[in-house]
Design a protein around this motif. Structure first.
Motif, PDB file in Angstrom:
ATOM      1  N   ILE A   1      16.242   2.690 -43.618  1.00 22.25           N
ATOM      2  CA  ILE A   1      15.710   3.173 -42.539  1.00 22.25           C
ATOM      3  C   ILE A   1      15.484   2.081 -41.552  1.00 22.25           C
ATOM      4  CG2 ILE A   1      13.359   3.473 -41.636  1.00 22.25           C
ATOM      5  CD1 ILE A   1      12.598   4.888 -44.228  1.00 22.25           C
ATOM      6  N   PHE A   2      15.794   0.809 -42.053  1.00 23.83           N
ATOM      7  CA  PHE A   2      15.777  -0.359 -41.335  1.00 23.83           C
ATOM      8  C   PHE A   2      17.033  -0.448 -40.794  1.00 23.83           C
ATOM      9  CE2 PHE A   2      17.122  -4.738 -41.217  1.00 23.83           C
ATOM     10  CZ  PHE A   2      16.000  -5.463 -40.368  1.00 23.83           C
ATOM     11  N   LEU A   3      18.159  -0.140 -41.581  1.00 23.36           N
ATOM     12  CA  LEU A   3      19.294  -0.469 -41.054  1.00 23.36           C
ATOM     13  C   LEU A   3      19.706   0.581 -39.779  1.00 23.36           C
ATOM     14  CD1 LEU A   3      21.409  -1.172 -43.974  1.00 23.36           C
ATOM     15  CD2 LEU A   3      20.782  -2.713 -42.278  1.00 23.36           C
ATOM     16  N   ARG A   4      19.189   1.759 -40.033  1.00 28.88           N
ATOM     17  CA  ARG A   4      19.326   2.806 -39.008  1.00 28.88           C
ATOM     18  C   ARG A   4      18.678   2.378 -37.584  1.00 28.88           C
ATOM     19  NH1 ARG A   4      16.991   7.633 -41.572  1.00 28.88           N
ATOM     20  NH2 ARG A   4      18.245   7.010 -43.670  1.00 28.88           N
ATOM     21  N   ALA A   5      17.293   1.587 -37.848  1.00 22.81           N
ATOM     22  CA  ALA A   5      16.600   1.198 -36.615  1.00 22.81           C
ATOM     23  C   ALA A   5      17.417   0.224 -35.754  1.00 22.81           C
ATOM     24  CB  ALA A   5      15.336   1.007 -37.023  1.00 22.81           C
ATOM     25  N   VAL A   6      18.323  -0.552 -36.557  1.00 23.48           N
ATOM     26  CA  VAL A   6      18.643  -1.743 -35.873  1.00 23.48           C
ATOM     27  C   VAL A   6      19.521  -1.810 -34.803  1.00 23.48           C
ATOM     28  CG1 VAL A   6      20.349  -3.835 -36.413  1.00 23.48           C
ATOM     29  CG2 VAL A   6      18.634  -3.457 -38.056  1.00 23.48           C
ATOM     30  N   PRO A   7      20.777  -0.714 -34.548  1.00 22.91           N
ATOM     31  CA  PRO A   7      21.381  -0.510 -33.424  1.00 22.91           C
ATOM     32  C   PRO A   7      20.550  -0.148 -32.397  1.00 22.91           C
ATOM     33  CG  PRO A   7      22.224   0.954 -35.195  1.00 22.91           C
ATOM     34  CD  PRO A   7      21.020   0.070 -35.594  1.00 22.91           C
ATOM     35  N   GLU A   8      19.534   0.818 -32.622  1.00 17.89           N
ATOM     36  CA  GLU A   8      18.492   1.201 -31.637  1.00 17.89           C
ATOM     37  C   GLU A   8      17.814   0.086 -30.844  1.00 17.89           C
ATOM     38  OE1 GLU A   8      16.256   4.582 -32.724  1.00 17.89           O
ATOM     39  OE2 GLU A   8      18.140   5.296 -33.685  1.00 17.89           O
ATOM     40  N   MET A   9      17.498  -0.776 -31.622  1.00 16.21           N
ATOM     41  CA  MET A   9      16.861  -2.058 -31.276  1.00 16.21           C
ATOM     42  C   MET A   9      17.510  -2.922 -30.213  1.00 16.21           C
ATOM     43  SD  MET A   9      14.811  -3.978 -34.279  1.00 16.21           S
ATOM     44  CE  MET A   9      14.564  -2.987 -35.856  1.00 16.21           C
ATOM     45  N   PHE A  10      18.809  -3.057 -30.345  1.00 18.87           N
ATOM     46  CA  PHE A  10      19.567  -3.579 -29.401  1.00 18.87           C
ATOM     47  C   PHE A  10      19.961  -2.775 -28.446  1.00 18.87           C
ATOM     48  CE2 PHE A  10      20.065  -6.194 -33.229  1.00 18.87           C
ATOM     49  CZ  PHE A  10      19.678  -7.438 -32.772  1.00 18.87           C
ATOM     50  N   GLY A  11      19.406  -1.679 -28.186  1.00 20.61           N
ATOM     51  CA  GLY A  11      20.040  -0.537 -27.254  1.00 20.61           C
ATOM     52  C   GLY A  11      21.335  -0.061 -27.272  1.00 20.61           C
ATOM     53  N   THR A  12      21.882  -0.352 -28.438  1.00 20.83           N
ATOM     54  CA  THR A  12      23.285   0.436 -28.582  1.00 20.83           C
ATOM     55  C   THR A  12      23.186   1.774 -29.196  1.00 20.83           C
ATOM     56  OG1 THR A  12      23.742  -1.085 -30.552  1.00 20.83           O
ATOM     57  CG2 THR A  12      24.795  -1.659 -28.327  1.00 20.83           C
ATOM     58  N   HIS A  13      24.286   2.672 -28.846  1.00 20.08           N
ATOM     59  CA  HIS A  13      23.944   3.872 -29.546  1.00 20.08           C
ATOM     60  C   HIS A  13      25.163   4.172 -30.361  1.00 20.08           C
ATOM     61  CE1 HIS A  13      19.952   5.199 -28.275  1.00 20.08           C
ATOM     62  NE2 HIS A  13      20.286   4.682 -27.101  1.00 20.08           N
ATOM     63  N   VAL A  14      25.119   3.885 -31.766  1.00 16.08           N
ATOM     64  CA  VAL A  14      26.205   4.064 -32.593  1.00 16.08           C
ATOM     65  C   VAL A  14      25.996   5.652 -33.044  1.00 16.08           C
ATOM     66  CG1 VAL A  14      27.911   3.227 -34.279  1.00 16.08           C
ATOM     67  CG2 VAL A  14      26.211   2.021 -33.009  1.00 16.08           C
ATOM     68  N   ASN A  15      27.243   6.628 -33.086  1.00 17.94           N
ATOM     69  CA  ASN A  15      27.137   7.820 -33.655  1.00 17.94           C
ATOM     70  C   ASN A  15      26.681   7.725 -35.094  1.00 17.94           C
ATOM     71  OD1 ASN A  15      29.235   8.362 -35.542  1.00 17.94           O
ATOM     72  ND2 ASN A  15      30.494   8.333 -33.778  1.00 17.94           N
ATOM     73  N   ALA A  16      25.859   8.956 -35.376  1.00 20.98           N
ATOM     74  CA  ALA A  16      25.077   8.758 -36.670  1.00 20.98           C
ATOM     75  C   ALA A  16      26.134   8.851 -37.638  1.00 20.98           C
ATOM     76  CB  ALA A  16      24.323  10.334 -36.794  1.00 20.98           C
ATOM     77  N   ALA A  17      27.267   9.435 -37.915  1.00 13.72           N
ATOM     78  CA  ALA A  17      27.914   9.232 -38.915  1.00 13.72           C
ATOM     79  C   ALA A  17      28.471   7.704 -39.245  1.00 13.72           C
ATOM     80  CB  ALA A  17      29.338  10.206 -38.864  1.00 13.72           C
ATOM     81  N   THR A  18      29.037   7.149 -38.123  1.00 15.28           N
ATOM     82  CA  THR A  18      29.144   5.685 -38.475  1.00 15.28           C
ATOM     83  C   THR A  18      28.134   5.056 -39.115  1.00 15.28           C
ATOM     84  OG1 THR A  18      30.282   6.031 -36.354  1.00 15.28           O
ATOM     85  CG2 THR A  18      30.264   3.746 -37.309  1.00 15.28           C
ATOM     86  N   VAL A  19      26.850   5.295 -38.342  1.00 18.39           N
ATOM     87  CA  VAL A  19      25.561   4.474 -38.896  1.00 18.39           C
ATOM     88  C   VAL A  19      25.503   4.597 -40.471  1.00 18.39           C
ATOM     89  CG1 VAL A  19      23.025   4.475 -38.983  1.00 18.39           C
ATOM     90  CG2 VAL A  19      24.451   4.525 -36.991  1.00 18.39           C
ATOM     91  N   GLU A  20      25.586   6.065 -40.853  1.00 15.07           N
ATOM     92  CA  GLU A  20      25.460   6.188 -42.137  1.00 15.07           C
ATOM     93  C   GLU A  20      26.530   5.529 -43.131  1.00 15.07           C
ATOM     94  OE1 GLU A  20      24.656  10.440 -44.758  1.00 15.07           O
ATOM     95  OE2 GLU A  20      24.015  10.070 -42.629  1.00 15.07           O
ATOM     96  N   HIS A  21      27.887   5.421 -42.846  1.00 16.04           N
ATOM     97  CA  HIS A  21      28.636   4.723 -43.505  1.00 16.04           C
ATOM     98  C   HIS A  21      28.254   3.384 -43.532  1.00 16.04           C
ATOM     99  CE1 HIS A  21      31.163   8.293 -44.269  1.00 16.04           C
ATOM    100  NE2 HIS A  21      31.331   8.334 -42.999  1.00 16.04           N
ATOM    101  N   ILE A  22      28.165   2.654 -42.490  1.00 16.70           N
ATOM    102  CA  ILE A  22      27.891   1.110 -42.254  1.00 16.70           C
ATOM    103  C   ILE A  22      26.646   0.997 -43.358  1.00 16.70           C
ATOM    104  CG2 ILE A  22      26.772  -0.843 -41.050  1.00 16.70           C
ATOM    105  CD1 ILE A  22      28.526   0.712 -38.592  1.00 16.70           C
TER     106      ILE A  22
END
Lengths: 266, 358
Positions: free
Chosen positions: B299-320
């Motif tokens: 949950i935390f890792l999913r929230a990190v990119p949003e904190m920096f205002g970047t939008h990575v697509n969901a699939a990439t986030v999941e793999h990372i």
């Protein structure tokens, strides 16, 4: 040694009688037709060269091995083989050659575990650690503290035993066996790998256990000085057979024993 | 330096055997409970309660169950997910058969069904140990999954094959299904988890806990002391499954609101095992740390990119996310194989001596 001097060991009441016990593992005969007895209140040593069947003998006594032949009479009850649980409930405790402590538990918990059979309160009270459960814990804690005092291990009460040096582990293991309030205490090489000072301490504890608690002790030991000084009677095994039985002096001068230990030209 | 216990002398064995013998620890736990019971409900929003606090507590409870079995009694189990399912389905059946009985009673009762099933699947533990036992418990996992999917009676012959939680109330306030407020559910879950954690700590400090640990550390010596192996192991299985069962019932009734077979599949069992190992085998604190870590890290890792205002697509986030979680697990196991609880204990010990090296 006051109790020992009052009565000659051989004439005291019989506690354990081993008759014609034979034990084999497949083709290997570990014990062949061995008979000896242990009398109340004595210190009985079992000696012999490596592989003579000493530890197997202790395992037979407390029911870990089941002999193919022979009978074991303990407290007047005869049976072919002991069961570990019966041995424990009837007051046979033991220590092991390679320390068999519960390594993840503290000294206190290890010795408390030795009192398992004396604790009766049910699960319900233990869920809430309330009423009888707590009273019982505290009563047994007091008993255990007495053993801790006796063995002079107060300082390591809360230390996990895995972290203790070897000599202290042996002492904790003796404490755990004592916590069972045994009638017969089996000690498998209580002094193996100890330095002189630790051996002296351990000898003192063994003599004190015998004189203060009146516990009968059967011990295996390789240090002949210790064996001859501590024990009332000695039984000697070699290749699974009994070659001598008697007081330390008798055994010392027995030609078979000398041959077994020093080797003899065939 | 955190604190030192110098000057606190115990004059009775009762005081010495308390749960928190050190005064600062006692004050600390009161403070933590006050925060959990008062501050959290007042300040956290529904998302935080629903997706972080409630699941963490529920998984911590299931992890305690597994830890009693694996960490304390030394019996490796891969069937926890299935036992959670037994609790959940039992609670669902009880709630639909006896709708008038309070749902909290059903939740506590459903644990007994799980305990019974755990008892039966614990029987092989007399003969087999370690990895082989793990495989035997795996069989229970697959059998139970099959039962949840195929025995229609368990889900009341729903077309969907899923169980839907009916609305139940406590003192007139709805506490289950979508009509219940997350705050109410959170408080109920918290109260149950605190109660059962206290019970678990009582158990492991008493004669039953010692018997479990004795079986774990050296079963031969335990037997010669008079501990009977089979009853001891079976009791560990039953109590462990009770905890898993209650956790499963809470999961469906207080959190998800509905469940199907997949909610209790092998992944749940693995996840719980990871929580226990990362948190620390043989530590109750570790269950909470492990559950918080494993559940919240993604949950935390999913929230990190949003904190920096970047939008990575969901699939990439999941793999990372998978890679990072995996990496962190390996990292923690190398740094401290005994888990987060041990790490905390070591840190406390070091701080106690600070600034001296020993």
């Amino acid at each position: 040694m006051s109790a020992a001097e009052q009565l000659a060991p051989a004439s005291r009441e019989l506690l354990l009688n081993i008759e014609n016990v034979s034990l084999s593992f497949g083709g290997v005969k570990a014990i062949r037709d061995v008979s000896f007895d242990v009398r109340k209140g004595e210190i009985r040593a079992i000696i012999g060269p490596n592989g003579a069947g000493k530890t197997s003998m202790l395992n037979v006594i407390n029911g870990f091995y089941h002999p193919q032949e022979g009978t074991i009479t303990y407290r007047g009850e005869s049976r072919r083989d002991m069961r570990p649980h019966i041995a424990a409930t009837q007051g046979i405790a033991r220590t092991f050659q390679n320390v068999a402590l519960f390594r993840g538990m503290t000294t206190l918990d290890n010795i408390m575990t030795g009192r398992t059979l004396k604790m009766k309160t049910g699960l319900f009270w233990h869920l809430f650690r309330w009423g009888p459960a707590e009273t019982e814990e505290l009563e047994h804690r007091e008993q255990v503290e007495r053993i801790i005092d006796f063995l002079e291990i107060q300082a390591i009460r809360k230390t996990p035993v895995g972290r203790l040096p070897y000599g202290l582990q042996k002492r904790v293991e003796l404490g755990r066996a004592l916590a069972m309030e045994p009638e017969l205490l089996l000690l498998d090489e209580p002094m193996a790998g100890m330095n002189l000072e630790e051996k002296e301490d351990m000898s003192r504890f063994i003599l004190d256990v015998s004189s203060q608690f009146g516990t009968t002790i059967a011990l295996i030991e390789h240090d002949m000085g210790v064996v001859m000084d501590l024990s009332d009677r000695v039984v000697v095994l070699d290749y699974g057979q009994k070659i001598a039985d008697g007081t330390p002096d008798e055994v010392k001068s027995n030609q078979d024993v000398i041959d077994a230990y020093l080797g003899v030209a065939h | 330096m955190l604190y030192r216990e110098a000057g606190q002398f115990k004059t009775t064995y009762r005081a010495d055997q308390a749960v928190f013998p050190i005064r600062q620890d006692f004050i600390g736990i009161i403070a933590i409970l006050a925060v959990l019971f008062v501050v959290v409900p007042l300040t956290f929003n529904d998302f935080w309660l629903k997706s972080i606090m409630i699941p963490t507590l529920i998984f911590a409870l299931a992890a305690i169950g597994l830890n009693l079995l694996t960490g304390y009694a030394g019996q490796l189990s891969l069937g926890t997910g299935g036992f959670m399912g037994v609790g959940a389905y039992a609670c669902y059946k009880l709630a639909t058969i006896f709708p008038d009985v309070n749902i909290l009673i059903h939740i506590f009762l459903s644990g007994f069904f799980a305990a019974g099933v755990g008892f039966i699947f614990g029987l092989p533990s007399l003969r087999i140990k370690g990895f082989y036992l793990a495989v035997a418990t795996l069989a229970s996992q697959f059998f139970l999954e099959w039962a949840f999917g195929r025995i229609a009676w368990l889900y009341n012959y729903n077309d969907s094959g899923a169980i839907e939680v009916p609305t139940r109330t406590l003192f007139g306030v709805p506490i289950t299904s979508a009509t219940a407020a997350p705050v109410t559910q959170y408080l109920i879950v918290l109260a149950i988890v605190v109660l059962l954690t206290w019970v678990a700590s009582n158990l492991v400090r008493g004669r039953f806990g010692r018997a479990w640990m004795a079986v774990r550390d050296m079963d031969i010596a335990a037997e010669l002391i008079g501990i009977r192996l089979l009853p001891t192991k079976l009791m560990a299985f039953a109590i462990s499954s009770y905890y898993a069962g209650v956790a499963g019932a809470l999961m469906v009734f207080m959190w998800l609101g509905a469940a199907e077979v997949e909610s209790f599949d092998i992944n749940v069992s693995f996840q719980l095992l990871f929580m226990v190992i990362i948190g620390g085998l043989g530590s109750l604190l570790g269950c909470f740390l492990g559950a918080a870590f494993i559940w919240n890290l993604p949950i935390f890792l999913r929230a990190v990119p949003e904190m920096f205002g970047t939008h990575v697509n969901a699939a990439t986030v999941e793999h990372i996310q998978f890679m990072i979680v995996g990496g962190l697990i390996v990292f923690f196991l190398i740094v401290e194989p005994n888990g987060l609880a041990r790490m905390w204990a070591v840190a406390k010990e070091k701080l106690r001596r600070w600034p001296f090296p020993y």
